[in-house]
Design a protein around this motif. Structure first.
Motif, PDB file in Angstrom:
ATOM      1  N   UNK A  36       0.841  -1.196   0.000  1.00 53.16           N
ATOM      2  CA  UNK A  36       0.000   0.000   0.000  1.00 53.16           C
ATOM      3  C   UNK A  36       0.878   1.248   0.000  1.00 53.16           C
ATOM      4  N   UNK A  37       0.614   2.128  -0.955  1.00 59.26           N
ATOM      5  CA  UNK A  37       1.288   3.426  -0.965  1.00 59.26           C
ATOM      6  C   UNK A  37       0.615   4.386   0.009  1.00 59.26           C
ATOM      7  N   UNK A  38      -0.696   4.418  -0.044  1.00 57.38           N
ATOM      8  CA  UNK A  38      -1.466   5.279   0.873  1.00 57.38           C
ATOM      9  C   UNK A  38      -2.916   4.819   0.851  1.00 57.38           C
ATOM     10  N   UNK A  39      -3.668   5.268   1.822  1.00 56.51           N
ATOM     11  CA  UNK A  39      -5.112   5.082   1.811  1.00 56.51           C
ATOM     12  C   UNK A  39      -5.761   6.457   1.820  1.00 56.51           C
ATOM     13  N   UNK A  46      -0.180  -3.648   3.989  1.00 57.45           N
ATOM     14  CA  UNK A  46      -0.502  -4.659   2.986  1.00 57.45           C
ATOM     15  C   UNK A  46      -2.013  -4.817   2.911  1.00 57.45           C
ATOM     16  N   UNK A  47      -2.534  -4.935   1.673  1.00 55.15           N
ATOM     17  CA  UNK A  47      -3.975  -5.090   1.489  1.00 55.15           C
ATOM     18  C   UNK A  47      -4.256  -6.350   0.678  1.00 55.15           C
ATOM     19  N   UNK A  48      -5.292  -7.067   1.068  1.00 52.08           N
ATOM     20  CA  UNK A  48      -5.746  -8.215   0.306  1.00 52.08           C
ATOM     21  C   UNK A  48      -7.195  -8.501   0.679  1.00 52.08           C
ATOM     22  N   UNK A  49      -7.815  -9.376  -0.084  1.00 48.07           N
ATOM     23  CA  UNK A  49      -9.203  -9.747   0.158  1.00 48.07           C
ATOM     24  C   UNK A  49      -9.251 -11.228   0.516  1.00 48.07           C
ATOM     25  N   UNK A  50      -9.894 -11.532   1.621  1.00 47.98           N
ATOM     26  CA  UNK A  50     -10.032 -12.904   2.106  1.00 47.98           C
ATOM     27  C   UNK A  50     -11.383 -13.457   1.655  1.00 47.98           C
ATOM     28  N   UNK A  57      -6.559  -5.345   5.891  1.00 40.60           N
ATOM     29  CA  UNK A  57      -5.409  -4.454   5.872  1.00 40.60           C
ATOM     30  C   UNK A  57      -4.504  -4.810   7.037  1.00 40.60           C
ATOM     31  N   UNK A  58      -3.265  -5.177   6.727  1.00 42.89           N
ATOM     32  CA  UNK A  58      -2.286  -5.496   7.755  1.00 42.89           C
ATOM     33  C   UNK A  58      -1.135  -4.506   7.673  1.00 42.89           C
ATOM     34  N   UNK A  59      -0.554  -4.207   8.816  1.00 39.72           N
ATOM     35  CA  UNK A  59       0.535  -3.245   8.861  1.00 39.72           C
ATOM     36  C   UNK A  59       1.706  -3.838   9.634  1.00 39.72           C
ATOM     37  N   UNK A  60       2.885  -3.817   9.011  1.00 41.42           N
ATOM     38  CA  UNK A  60       4.117  -4.258   9.661  1.00 41.42           C
ATOM     39  C   UNK A  60       4.868  -3.020  10.106  1.00 41.42           C
ATOM     40  N   UNK A  61       5.203  -2.986  11.377  1.00 38.69           N
ATOM     41  CA  UNK A  61       5.911  -1.816  11.895  1.00 38.69           C
ATOM     42  C   UNK A  61       7.320  -1.785  11.313  1.00 38.69           C
ATOM     43  N   UNK A  99       0.068  -5.601  12.610  1.00 38.40           N
ATOM     44  CA  UNK A  99      -1.200  -5.144  13.156  1.00 38.40           C
ATOM     45  C   UNK A  99      -2.287  -5.263  12.107  1.00 38.40           C
ATOM     46  N   UNK A 100      -3.415  -5.803  12.500  1.00 35.09           N
ATOM     47  CA  UNK A 100      -4.597  -5.764  11.645  1.00 35.09           C
ATOM     48  C   UNK A 100      -5.267  -4.412  11.866  1.00 35.09           C
ATOM     49  N   UNK A 101      -5.253  -3.572  10.835  1.00 35.74           N
ATOM     50  CA  UNK A 101      -5.722  -2.205  11.018  1.00 35.74           C
ATOM     51  C   UNK A 101      -7.206  -2.169  11.318  1.00 35.74           C
TER      52      UNK A 101
END
Length: 1004
Positions: A588-591, A628-632, A674-678, A755-757
């Motif tokens: 993800x570049x931005x939201x 990171x973005x994906x669809x489950x 949406x997941x985020x890695x610090x 983190x799961x946003x």
């Protein structure tokens, strides 16, 4: 469901024999006139290979229709060569087909909306009931339907009332019914009452639904204002309607930047191709015979006429005499050589030309201004719809190369006036909606034997999997700003880039199945230009496709440098297997926040935000997070609940694997994730993230690679230890592992945090970032007045009264002033009051609210250091085609420059608060609101509020951020409320050297 909203009707691209783009709409020509200027509006028409067909409106000296025109009465030149007409036919009301009229109401202030409502009802009375059907629409954030085509005057009256007031169609009220009924009829052929629609009614519903959808796409593709996008959509899609077609657009002073003016040519072009005439009605137009009442003004700025730009903000009441009105100057009294401002000054609003006037004339319509009578233009509308000629001829075209070919029609018979089209672009076949001007060179590049590589860019198709409306995919084209030429403008302290893009999806037979394009002008603050080079411009479109092999073609054009680049790649859309599955995993570049008008079918959507992928895979060393973005896609028929985990690898070696919290899907629906890695704890290196979904023993995996820039460190030697099981909530889960490295301090370990946003997440700026936003905006705001050029504009103020305080506004009066800004000083001259010429001075205006400060005054009141405003971040939001940071602020009374003066000349200073909307790119203020606080109860003014909107307006060769509209409201006495609506129009550079005298007034 994962997605909801207006369902789309896919329209395949059908091949046609030939598409010709006709430039410049209609031009008046007579025996004394030379060939028309070919720099007018672009127009497209569809013809066979052998024939061009166009309409002619022919009138005599008395402006009456000519009914006996013969081929020998006119000369027609195509690209300078004479052509022979193969057909010339008169079409009259008896021989013509149905007449369809679309009433479109732009977003307006209450008084203008009331006036537009009354004019629309007058039009209904003037137009015959037989042979005419009307539809009613409104343009707020998007084009909305209030009434489909009907001749039922009662239904039309109700729709006009709702549409002119801007009553939203998505609030669960009666206004929402037309669109819901339209969707049902278009998709199923059965309306909401259960009645089966006829084939013609269903076809009409499909055309109107396509109009609504096209409006949203145009707004996105061309960064167009909703008003222009709606008009272009109507012009394009009404080609499929039979009969004579008219669009009547009610507006309130539309302001355009230099790029938006190009769009007007496209509207005229599409309208002429579709046989649509556009009439523009200024919603401030008044029936002068019915205009009564006292005069009032609003000014926002300083206390002197000589220099108001930086003065403190003042709102006041006065009670003196009634200003006088004078007749309009006699015809021909405008001095030769006078500039535009001089002409407006002398002729009043008769000297003002709305930017939509030329567009309307270019389609065979007309512009009805504030001082115009409605009778003549409406009669012309009826005549043009029912009496015209169609002319046909065979063009001598050897190659359909997309170049402009002028058409000149001159009368050979004395006394004729002819309105017709003035040229065309010969475009290649393949697109029934016509190729937009910016697309032609890009399509030529894609058709060449070799693709140019002048600039670097990336393109990719992100596969999202099965969603409710099919196998969904997103096309992403990413162009680094650093690869484009940035034009610096010291006049406006801005840089600008202008990029055009085209992308096509072809199946394995070479047929184009999807076609996307976007023309993107962008401004930015000059001081942030270097930092902006690391940013990117992104084209992002979604489409539905069946499994198979495809080719992606994409091309970009830097309109500043003239450079091109293009790419061609293959990709495959696989059939979704039974069981659980994951979409592609995207960095993800931005939201971005999504407004209520954004396409609700966007699959790269996370709650109320849109995800913008990062195709570069590069992250700067100071990046805080890797998102990171994906669809489950869980298996709805599985006996076990799905589990989700993520593994991270660095330089090919695993550094951690951890479970992720998976929110309930509420059924079989897909789950956007949406997941985020610090990133703060990650050393530089090449990384890979892999998400794995498991259910009933079946697994699905998706991977993405990225790189963190910086000095490379040694790879991890062992799999890290994993900490205790993380705590979880419904919206968030944090997992961590330690990353051993040998390139840092001996034995140092870094925590890996994923983190799961939570939903609706837009990251709040840090205190340091907030301070930087405020500082940049303060520099722009406090230096605003000194950065402006010498200019003139027309300021129109409408005043309304609500005597009972229950929201029932009564329009009281209207004033138009010529505002001149010269050598940092601002002067105003009264032009008209209630549509009548007036020589009153500003200090003569009386009764009710007077305010000053719409240029620098309001900005200074908030941003000057002496105000000591307290700013707090509220949200990131979408405004127009850009993003803004919304900050709340408050100013204490002891630091305030906001004063109130009552009719007894008593003055107090009050504290105030409000919101500022700061443009992300330019740091300029796009909107500012102000509301008074703690007004003493014994003071006659009990409350005051204000809103000023700013937008980019072309003045000369440059775009400047200028006020375009505003409102000031006050509450007085027990219930009485006063609303002043400000509008600024016809901005242009002021460089007059003439001296004008009118009714004893001398203005230099």
């Amino acid at each position: 469901m994962y997605r909801s909203g207006l369902s789309t009707l896919k329209q395949s691209l059908a091949l046609i024999p030939l598409t010709i783009s006709l430039l410049a709409g209609y031009n008046d020509v007579s025996l004394a006139q030379t060939a028309p200027d070919t720099k007018g509006a672009e127009t497209t028409i569809t013809t066979s290979v052998d024939e061009v067909s166009l309409d002619l409106v022919v009138r005599d000296k008395k402006n009456k229709p000519v009914l006996d025109l013969k081929p020998e009465d006119i000369t027609l030149l195509d690209s300078g060569a004479p052509v022979k007409l193969t057909d010339l036919r008169l079409v009259t009301g008896a021989s013509g087909s149905d007449h369809r009229v679309t009433l479109v109401f732009d977003r307006m202030e209450p008084s203008a909306a009331k006036n537009a409502h009354d004019i629309a009802l007058k039009i209904l009375k003037m137009v015959p009931e037989n042979g005419f059907t009307f539809s009613v629409m409104n343009i707020g954030g998007r084009l909305r339907l209030y009434q489909g085509f009907t001749s039922d005057r009662d239904q039309l009256g109700k729709a006009i009332t709702n549409a002119s007031n801007g009553e939203r169609t998505d609030q669960g009220n009666d206004a929402a019914f037309p669109e819901k009924n339209l969707v049902a009829t278009a998709q199923t052929g059965i309306d909401l009452s259960g009645a089966t629609a006829s084939a013609s009614d269903r076809s009409l519903a499909q055309i109107m639904l396509a109009t609504l959808e096209d409006s949203q796409r145009i707004s996105q593709d061309q960064h167009a204002q909703p008003s222009l996008a709606g008009l272009l959509a109507l012009a394009r899609t009404q080609q499929r309607l039979s009969g004579r077609k008219v669009v009547i657009f009610f507006e309130q002073g539309l302001q355009l930047d230099s790029n938006a003016k190009d769009l007007l040519r496209s509207i005229a072009g599409a309208a002429n191709r579709s046989g649509v005439s556009i009439y523009v009605v200024d919603a401030n137009a008044l029936d002068n015979s019915a205009s009564q009442g006292l005069m009032a003004t609003i000014a926002i700025g300083g206390q002197t006429a000589a220099n108001r730009m930086n003065a403190p903000l003042i709102a006041s009441q006065s009670a003196s005499g009634v200003p006088a009105s004078t007749p309009a100057p006699p015809p021909g009294s405008i001095p030769a050589g006078a500039d535009a401002a001089d002409r407006i000054e002398t002729a009043g609003l008769a000297g003002y030309k709305d930017p939509l006037a030329a567009m309307a004339a270019g389609t065979g319509g007309t512009y009805i201004g504030g001082a115009d009578s409605l009778k003549k233009p409406l009669q012309q509308l009826l005549d043009d719809m029912t009496t015209y000629y169609t002319a046909s001829y065979a063009p001598a075209i050897e190659e359909y190369d997309g170049r402009f070919r002028p058409v000149v029609i001159t009368p050979r018979r004395a006394g004729l006036k002819i309105r017709s089209r003035s040229g065309y672009f010969a475009l290649p076949p393949g697109n029934t909606s016509g190729i937009r001007p910016f697309e032609a060179p890009l399509l030529k590049v894609l058709s060449g034997p070799e693709l140019p590589t002048d600039m670097k860019f990336r393109s990719q198709v992100v596969r999202l999997g099965d969603l409710p409306d099919g196998n969904a995919n997103s096309l992403v084209v990413e162009v680094p700003l650093g690869s484009l030429e940035m034009v610096q403008d010291a006049n406006s302290n801005l840089y600008s880039v202008h990029l055009s893009m085209v992308a096509q999806i072809k199946n394995k037979t070479g047929t184009v199945v999807e076609h996307f394009s976007e023309d993107i002008p962008r401004h930015g603050a000059l001081e942030s230009m270097e930092a902006a080079r690391s940013e990117a411009i992104t084209l992002q479109r979604h489409f539905i496709a069946t499994p198979g092999e495809y080719v992606l073609e994409s091309a970009i054009f830097d309109r500043n440098s003239g450079k091109f680049s293009a790419q061609r790649s293959t990709f495959e859309i696989q059939k979704v297997a039974a069981g659980p599955s994951l979409s592609d995993l995207s960095l993800v570049r931005r939201i971005e926040p999504m407004s209520a008008e954004t396409d609700l079918l966007e699959p790269l959507r996370y709650e109320k935000t849109r995800v913008v992928p990062n195709l570069s895979g590069q992250l700067s060393p100071d990046a805080k997070d890797v998102s990171l973005f994906f669809v489950v896609h869980p298996d709805a028929h599985a006996s076990e609940a799905p589990t989700l985990e993520m593994e991270v690898l660095r330089n090919g070696e695993p550094v951690g694997r951890m479970p992720l919290q998976l929110r309930k899907s509420g059924g079989s629906g897909a789950i956007p994730y949406m997941a985020s890695i610090r990133a703060g704890g990650l050393p530089a290196g090449s990384y890979e993230a892999a998400a794995t979904l498991t259910q009933d023993g079946k697994t699905s995996e998706s991977r993405v690679s990225f790189k963190i820039d910086g000095p490379e460190l040694a790879s991890a030697a062992t799999i890290p230890e994993t900490g205790a099981a993380p705590s979880t909530t419904d919206s968030e889960l944090v997992s961590d592992a330690k990353i051993p490295t040998s390139g840092l301090n001996s034995g140092e370990r870094h925590r890996l945090v994923i983190t799961s946003l939570p939903s609706n997440t837009v990251q709040e700026p840090s205190p340091e970032e907030l301070q930087a936003i405020v500082s940049a905006a303060r520099a722009r705001a406090t230096g605003y007045s000194t950065s402006l050029p010498n200019f003139s504009c027309v300021e129109v103020t409408d005043r309304s009264i609500d005597a009972s305080g229950n929201g029932k506004w009564r329009h009281k009066d209207s004033i138009a002033e010529l505002l001149r800004y010269h050598d940092k000083a601002e002067t105003r001259m009264t032009l008209e009051v209630n549509g009548l010429r007036s020589n009153s001075k500003r200090e003569d205006f009386q009764k009710d609210t007077i305010s000053e400060g719409e240029f620098g005054g309001v900005l200074n009141a908030v941003f000057l250091p002496a105000s000591k405003a307290n700013f707090q971040w509220k949200e990131t939001d979408a405004l127009g085609s850009g993003m803004v940071q919304v900050l709340s602020y408050s100013v204490a009374r002891e630091n305030s420059s906001f004063g109130l003066t009552d009719h007894n000349n008593q003055q107090i200073t009050v504290s105030f608060h409000g919101l500022v909307y700061i443009d992300n790119a330019t740091k300029g203020v796009r909107r500012i609101t102000l509301e008074s606080d703690h007004v003493p109860s014994d003071f006659s003014i009990h409350a005051t509020s204000m809103t000023i909107d700013y937008d980019y307006v072309a003045i000369g060769a440059h775009d400047y951020l200028m006020p375009i509209r505003g409102t000031v409201s006050t509450r007085q006495g027990r219930r009485r409320a006063v609303l002043n609506e400000l509008e600024f129009r016809d901005y242009r550079r002021f460089a007059s050297k003439t001296k004008i005298s009118y009714e004893g007034q001398v203005v230099r």
